[in-house]
Design a protein around this motif. Sequence first.
Motif, PDB file in Angstrom:
ATOM      1  N   TYR A 106      -1.975   6.497  -7.229  1.00  0.00           N
ATOM      2  CA  TYR A 106      -1.813   7.269  -6.041  1.00  0.00           C
ATOM      3  C   TYR A 106      -0.717   8.160  -5.856  1.00  0.00           C
ATOM      4  O   TYR A 106       0.262   7.925  -5.457  1.00  0.00           O
ATOM      5  CB  TYR A 106      -1.527   5.821  -4.855  1.00  0.00           C
ATOM      6  CG  TYR A 106      -2.609   5.032  -4.489  1.00  0.00           C
ATOM      7  CD1 TYR A 106      -3.713   5.275  -3.899  1.00  0.00           C
ATOM      8  CD2 TYR A 106      -2.784   3.761  -5.522  1.00  0.00           C
ATOM      9  CE1 TYR A 106      -4.882   4.497  -3.599  1.00  0.00           C
ATOM     10  CE2 TYR A 106      -3.872   3.070  -5.186  1.00  0.00           C
ATOM     11  CZ  TYR A 106      -4.996   3.267  -4.403  1.00  0.00           C
ATOM     12  OH  TYR A 106      -6.062   2.589  -4.174  1.00  0.00           O
ATOM     13  N   THR A 116      -7.257   6.376   1.618  1.00  0.00           N
ATOM     14  CA  THR A 116      -8.313   6.398   0.472  1.00  0.00           C
ATOM     15  C   THR A 116      -8.037   5.943  -0.547  1.00  0.00           C
ATOM     16  O   THR A 116      -7.038   5.654  -1.057  1.00  0.00           O
ATOM     17  CB  THR A 116      -8.656   8.044   0.236  1.00  0.00           C
ATOM     18  OG1 THR A 116      -8.585   8.710   1.504  1.00  0.00           O
ATOM     19  CG2 THR A 116      -9.989   8.367  -0.309  1.00  0.00           C
ATOM     20  N   LYS A 117      -9.214   5.205  -1.197  1.00  0.00           N
ATOM     21  CA  LYS A 117      -9.155   4.353  -2.463  1.00  0.00           C
ATOM     22  C   LYS A 117      -8.868   5.398  -3.493  1.00  0.00           C
ATOM     23  O   LYS A 117      -9.220   6.564  -3.441  1.00  0.00           O
ATOM     24  CB  LYS A 117     -10.512   3.587  -2.713  1.00  0.00           C
ATOM     25  CG  LYS A 117     -10.299   2.700  -4.049  1.00  0.00           C
ATOM     26  CD  LYS A 117     -11.422   1.853  -4.178  1.00  0.00           C
ATOM     27  CE  LYS A 117     -11.266   1.244  -5.413  1.00  0.00           C
ATOM     28  NZ  LYS A 117     -12.440   0.342  -5.632  1.00  0.00           N
ATOM     29  N   TYR A 118      -8.165   5.183  -4.480  1.00  0.00           N
ATOM     30  CA  TYR A 118      -7.604   6.046  -5.496  1.00  0.00           C
ATOM     31  C   TYR A 118      -8.726   6.724  -6.311  1.00  0.00           C
ATOM     32  O   TYR A 118      -8.482   7.855  -6.657  1.00  0.00           O
ATOM     33  CB  TYR A 118      -6.916   5.239  -6.611  1.00  0.00           C
ATOM     34  CG  TYR A 118      -7.518   4.230  -7.607  1.00  0.00           C
ATOM     35  CD1 TYR A 118      -8.104   4.685  -8.733  1.00  0.00           C
ATOM     36  CD2 TYR A 118      -7.650   2.951  -7.087  1.00  0.00           C
ATOM     37  CE1 TYR A 118      -8.906   3.778  -9.361  1.00  0.00           C
ATOM     38  CE2 TYR A 118      -8.580   2.210  -8.001  1.00  0.00           C
ATOM     39  CZ  TYR A 118      -9.248   2.605  -9.102  1.00  0.00           C
ATOM     40  OH  TYR A 118      -9.859   1.770 -10.051  1.00  0.00           O
TER      41      TYR A 118
END
Length: 124
Positions: A106, A116-118
């Motif tokens: 991140y 947001t997911k990585y």
Amino acid sequence: MNQTLINVDGAIQALRQFADDRDWQQFHSPKNLVMALSGEVGELTEIFQWMTEADSHGAAAAPKTARAVSDELADVALYLIRLADVLGVDLNTAIASKLIANAAKYPVDTARGVSTKYDQLPKP
């Protein structure tokens, strides 16, 4: 990262003594400790289940929930510390390593202010 992020040595010794005094080491398999930890997380979750977002921020201070939040957080921490001890995991090292890995996954320039997911973040 060569700093102490968490020091659980006193808790480890107290939990070992607690288990020794009761002859409970025989029950403290990783499987059983994970199951107990999961149950305690469930009890903590139950406190927050129907709260509004705003109410959840004050749960540790609200007269109706403060004691329960404190007790369940303690239960979660104690089972987590005991599990790490039984498995031989140094929590300080594990936490430091995970923070470094999360910082890489991140990056500030792409993750700041978003959830947001990585693997869905734009590549820098």
